[in-house]
Write an enzyme that holds these catalytic residues in place. Sequence first.
Site, PDB file in Angstrom:
ATOM      1  N   GLU A  79      49.995  44.670  35.519  1.00 46.95           N
ATOM      2  CA  GLU A  79      48.813  44.022  34.949  1.00 46.95           C
ATOM      3  C   GLU A  79      47.937  45.043  34.239  1.00 46.95           C
ATOM      4  O   GLU A  79      47.925  46.202  34.654  1.00 46.95           O
ATOM      5  CB  GLU A  79      48.046  43.312  36.055  1.00 46.95           C
ATOM      6  CG  GLU A  79      48.926  42.245  36.702  1.00 46.95           C
ATOM      7  CD  GLU A  79      48.246  41.504  37.851  1.00 46.95           C
ATOM      8  OE1 GLU A  79      47.066  41.782  38.119  1.00 46.95           O
ATOM      9  OE2 GLU A  79      48.903  40.668  38.470  1.00 46.95           O
TER      10      GLU A  79
ATOM     11  N   ARG B 137      51.141  39.093  44.611  1.00 42.78           N
ATOM     12  CA  ARG B 137      51.131  40.273  43.741  1.00 42.78           C
ATOM     13  C   ARG B 137      52.450  40.267  42.977  1.00 42.78           C
ATOM     14  O   ARG B 137      53.474  39.811  43.517  1.00 42.78           O
ATOM     15  CB  ARG B 137      51.074  41.568  44.550  1.00 42.78           C
ATOM     16  CG  ARG B 137      49.815  41.786  45.339  1.00 42.78           C
ATOM     17  CD  ARG B 137      48.649  42.260  44.473  1.00 42.78           C
ATOM     18  NE  ARG B 137      47.554  42.675  45.344  1.00 42.78           N
ATOM     19  CZ  ARG B 137      46.276  42.578  44.997  1.00 42.78           C
ATOM     20  NH1 ARG B 137      45.913  42.092  43.826  1.00 42.78           N
ATOM     21  NH2 ARG B 137      45.336  42.977  45.827  1.00 42.78           N
TER      22      ARG B 137
ATOM     23  N   HIS C 222      45.734  36.694  36.442  1.00 41.23           N
ATOM     24  CA  HIS C 222      45.255  37.122  37.766  1.00 41.23           C
ATOM     25  C   HIS C 222      43.811  36.681  38.012  1.00 41.23           C
ATOM     26  O   HIS C 222      42.954  37.504  38.357  1.00 41.23           O
ATOM     27  CB  HIS C 222      45.386  38.633  37.953  1.00 41.23           C
ATOM     28  CG  HIS C 222      45.440  39.040  39.403  1.00 41.23           C
ATOM     29  ND1 HIS C 222      46.081  40.149  39.878  1.00 41.23           N
ATOM     30  CD2 HIS C 222      44.922  38.431  40.508  1.00 41.23           C
ATOM     31  CE1 HIS C 222      45.951  40.229  41.199  1.00 41.23           C
ATOM     32  NE2 HIS C 222      45.245  39.191  41.601  1.00 41.23           N
TER      33      HIS C 222
END
Lengths: 317, 317
Positions: free
Chosen positions: B263, B234, B281
């Site tokens: 994000e 992350r 991602h």
Amino acid sequence: MPDKVLIYSRFPKAQLVRFSERYELLNAAGKRPNEAYSAAELADVRAMIAAGGAPLGGEAMDMLPKLGAIVCYGTGYDGVDLAATAKRGIAVGHSPGANAASVADIAVTLMLAAVRRLLVVDNYVRSGDWAGRMPSPMMRPQAGMRGRRVGVYGMGEIGRKIAARVAAFETEVGYFSRTKYDLPYQYLPSLEALADWCSVLMVAVRAGPETNQMVDADILRRIGGDGFVVNISRGSVVDETALVQALTDQTIAGAGLDVFAEEPHAPDALTALPNVVLSPHLGGHTLDSHVAMQDCVLANLDAFFAGKPLPYQVKGA
Amino acid sequence: MPDKVLIYSRFPKAQLVRFSERYELLNAAGKRPNEAYSAAELADVRAMIAAGGAPLGGEAMDMLPKLGAIVCYGTGYDGVDLAATAKRGIAVGHSPGANAASVADIAVTLMLAAVRRLLVVDNYVRSGDWAGRMPSPMMRPQAGMRGRRVGVYGMGEIGRKIAARVAAFETEVGYFSRTKYDLPYQYLPSLEALADWCSVLMVAVRAGPETNQMVDADILRRIGGDGFVVNISRGSVVDETALVQALTDQTIAGAGLDVFAEEPHAPDALTALPNVVLSPHLGGHTLDSHVAMQDCVLANLDAFFAGKPLPYQVKGA
């Protein structure tokens, strides 16, 4: 007086430093030897260092009447006319395996980048499109590596290292080569059978007359629409026109290429495609590869000038 | 009547098809549940599906008074306030390992692409610069993978799969995690020690308060000038500002990032850098991962509505 060695191909100077410490180098740097040096200067040169892919025929050999050894920098020696060396009693050496790890690494790099569409997704992030409100077709899930059948064409040192790396990605690995080896991978009896079986074809076979243009339109069709081709061998092994066509009409999904038909050029039809990943023939081009290749070159030269057989002699040469 | 399930986060419709076949879905699609639906509509909803990274606190849980299960799509559950679920007796499930192979694949893809400078060299071929007369600094040999020490931070399912892949590249693999396991990799007793030891740091640790901003300026300095950072965990685990600084002043050589602090945005300072490789991602975002994650979601939901414990329950939740 140090022995003289002709540098036949063009090499970056940094790659010649260790040779110059032991030998007197005549650097033709890719010119024809008799254009770079006079016949008198070439008369007593007994060895040369060449890039194995550069054409090197009997005519060039005859410019050095005392030539006894051609030492290729790298594993390839496909440019050397082995009939011509045999006729003249010239030994041919190379650097087997010295760059195999680096070349296998670039093969897997290209494979993963092509399958996971790395260039396209990197651009998607950099362009800011990722932050757009609408989900992009870019983000549609694609087939990954797990469970894929990866076919390795050619099982020399590079092919083996590719297979070992690829197997770690939870794939099935198969191969075709002239010889069936005792290896934990499925052997397919022909390139056609391998192409039918796999969805990623890793081209790692040695270049030469037997393998010229072997990966053609038929092979590409067999690999199929979810398939990829990775070539780290030589451009000559793949029919580049057929490959461009197959990539354009999506007969295959993508390709990763470190080698091209006419280097240092990649055709415009190829560089315009989004579904390819391209590198400028730098597979074996890492610091540790160069040290290892130079070790082989020096071992070959030192043995030759000591009147001994080359430790890394090309088989059958 | 099928049971009702609230879709808490925004998912592409294709990812919801299998759930809609078995449950009545209320799709809040990233809006607050009480903005998307009336209190009456939410009154009898007992389960929700969430993206594990999306913030999900007690306030949102209380909009569904009968909520008994939060099922995360994917392995992460770092957005879920576990103190709040514990207080309310809400079970939390996830999809452990379902996407581990795909995430490990993207980690290695980013690592190889960064180390071998794939984006830069692809551009060098496409631009036609490769065909230029002068050898480019681009072609100077770089350090490759062989012999590198690769440090894996976090040894869960993804960390193990990264380690297994990386080991195939003739590297040394070390790791740091809270627990020392019986694994054929060197254990380093702290993240600092791992960073001192390695030249590639693969961040695969679970995100959470304990690992927040752990990869900071000090860790990056320890990795050093020939070093790389790859993050597929992350964005919160890495101090992104410190990372941009370290990449800009070449405290480290490069980075490969699938995850970011905010994000779906990557900061301009990052996207402007040539020594990074970025992906949006999508580490776990392959077809087979999604099937496996959906299998886990359905198994969790089916068990919950049958009054059984979740088969893929978050530990301690």
